[in-house]
Design a protein around this motif. Structure first.
Motif, mmCIF file in Angstrom:
data_model
loop_
_atom_site.group_PDB
_atom_site.id
_atom_site.type_symbol
_atom_site.label_atom_id
_atom_site.label_comp_id
_atom_site.label_asym_id
_atom_site.label_seq_id
_atom_site.Cartn_x
_atom_site.Cartn_y
_atom_site.Cartn_z
ATOM 1 N N ARG A 9 0.830 -1.205 0.000
ATOM 2 C CA ARG A 9 0.000 0.000 0.000
ATOM 3 C C ARG A 9 0.865 1.256 0.000
ATOM 4 N N LEU A 10 1.961 1.231 0.751
ATOM 5 C CA LEU A 10 2.872 2.373 0.764
ATOM 6 C C LEU A 10 3.491 2.594 -0.613
ATOM 7 N N VAL A 11 3.912 1.504 -1.243
ATOM 8 C CA VAL A 11 4.537 1.606 -2.570
ATOM 9 C C VAL A 11 3.521 2.087 -3.598
ATOM 10 N N ALA A 12 2.306 1.576 -3.524
ATOM 11 C CA ALA A 12 1.261 2.019 -4.456
ATOM 12 C C ALA A 12 1.003 3.512 -4.301
ATOM 13 N N GLY A 13 1.013 3.997 -3.068
ATOM 14 C CA GLY A 13 0.816 5.425 -2.825
ATOM 15 C C GLY A 13 1.929 6.265 -3.417
ATOM 16 N N ILE A 14 3.156 5.772 -3.326
ATOM 17 C CA ILE A 14 4.310 6.483 -3.881
ATOM 18 C C ILE A 14 4.185 6.607 -5.396
ATOM 19 N N TYR A 15 3.827 5.506 -6.060
ATOM 20 C CA TYR A 15 3.728 5.545 -7.522
ATOM 21 C C TYR A 15 2.507 6.328 -7.997
ATOM 22 N N GLN A 155 12.820 6.826 -5.381
ATOM 23 C CA GLN A 155 13.694 7.281 -6.472
ATOM 24 C C GLN A 155 13.030 7.075 -7.830
ATOM 25 N N GLN A 156 12.418 5.899 -8.025
ATOM 26 C CA GLN A 156 11.748 5.633 -9.304
ATOM 27 C C GLN A 156 10.563 6.565 -9.494
ATOM 28 N N ALA A 157 9.850 6.857 -8.425
ATOM 29 C CA ALA A 157 8.704 7.767 -8.524
ATOM 30 C C ALA A 157 9.157 9.157 -8.951
ATOM 31 N N LEU A 158 10.273 9.623 -8.426
ATOM 32 C CA LEU A 158 10.784 10.939 -8.816
ATOM 33 C C LEU A 158 11.209 10.949 -10.280
ATOM 34 N N ARG A 159 11.829 9.853 -10.741
ATOM 35 C CA ARG A 159 12.210 9.774 -12.160
ATOM 36 C C ARG A 159 10.962 9.777 -13.039
ATOM 37 N N THR A 160 9.936 9.039 -12.627
ATOM 38 C CA THR A 160 8.685 9.011 -13.385
ATOM 39 C C THR A 160 8.054 10.397 -13.429
ATOM 40 N N GLN A 161 8.060 11.075 -12.297
ATOM 41 C CA GLN A 161 7.487 12.422 -12.240
ATOM 42 C C GLN A 161 8.230 13.373 -13.167
#
Length: 206
Positions: A9-15, A155-161
């Motif tokens: 759930r935490l990871v889903a929220g990040i993405y 880190q991946q979420a920031l790259r995606t953003q």
């Protein structure tokens, strides 16, 4: 500290926040709760001045940080000078060489005595993540392990953003360029779907 369902759930929220930045607040809050923290946030540095991009702090605390204390945050400066992706503890970067104005003027009023930190990006002016606590000896093995497991996803979420932002910028540039044509222009993708139209084409299609 958290089970697999909670971690998922935490990871889903990040993405989710990566593609809808307004959701960062909720994602950060959930991480704070999972880590049993007092305050949590994403921070960026401009020159030698730190600022919160998203945080769970009260508005008055954020304002005083942005206006004055961001340039005194010696803990974040130490984190930024260290390796990317490595979780740092309060006993490493808060206790040594304590800047008393920052500590007594901002940390203590916000009941922050200890924290976990990580530098997320390799940029000269990096993005960092921190979760603070009113508890001393906050860096338990469970908390540090959870923080480490969340780091690659942050880190991946920031790259995606960043990628999404770049695509939005290109779309806006393309839209502006299409409006310079005197005739109707329709851009169709390889799958046959309309990708973009200028105002003249929209009038015809309407």
């Amino acid at each position: 500290m958290v089970d697999l369902d909670e971690f998922s759930r935490l990871v889903a929220g990040i993405y989710s926040a990566a593609v809808a930045p307004a959701l960062w607040q909720g994602a950060i809050h959930d991480i704070q709760v999972a880590l049993d923290g007092k305050a949590c946030g994403l921070l960026t540095c401009s020159g030698a001045i730190w600022s919160f991009e998203d945080a769970t702090l009260p508005a008055a605390s954020l304002a005083s940080y942005q206006q004055h204390y961001g340039k005194l945050d010696y803990a974040l400066s130490a984190v930024a000078a260290g390796p990317v992706g490595f979780v740092r503890t309060g006993r490493e970067v808060i206790v040594p060489n304590r800047n008393w104005e920052f500590y007594t003027g901002w940390m203590q009023p916000n009941e922050i005595e200890d924290a976990l930190f990580v530098r997320l990006t390799a940029d000269p002016e990096p993005v960092c993540f921190s979760v603070g606590s009113s508890k001393l000896d906050y860096d338990t093995a469970d908390r540090v392990q959870l923080m480490r497991r969340l780091v690659p996803h942050l880190q991946q979420a920031l790259r995606t953003q960043d990628t999404m932002t770049a695509l939005d910028d290109k779309t806006r540039d393309l839209t502006a360029a299409l409006e310079t044509f005197g005739r109707a222009v329709i851009i169709v993708g390889s799958e046959g779907m309309v990708r973009n139209v200028n105002a003249a084409a929209a009038t015809i299609l309407g």
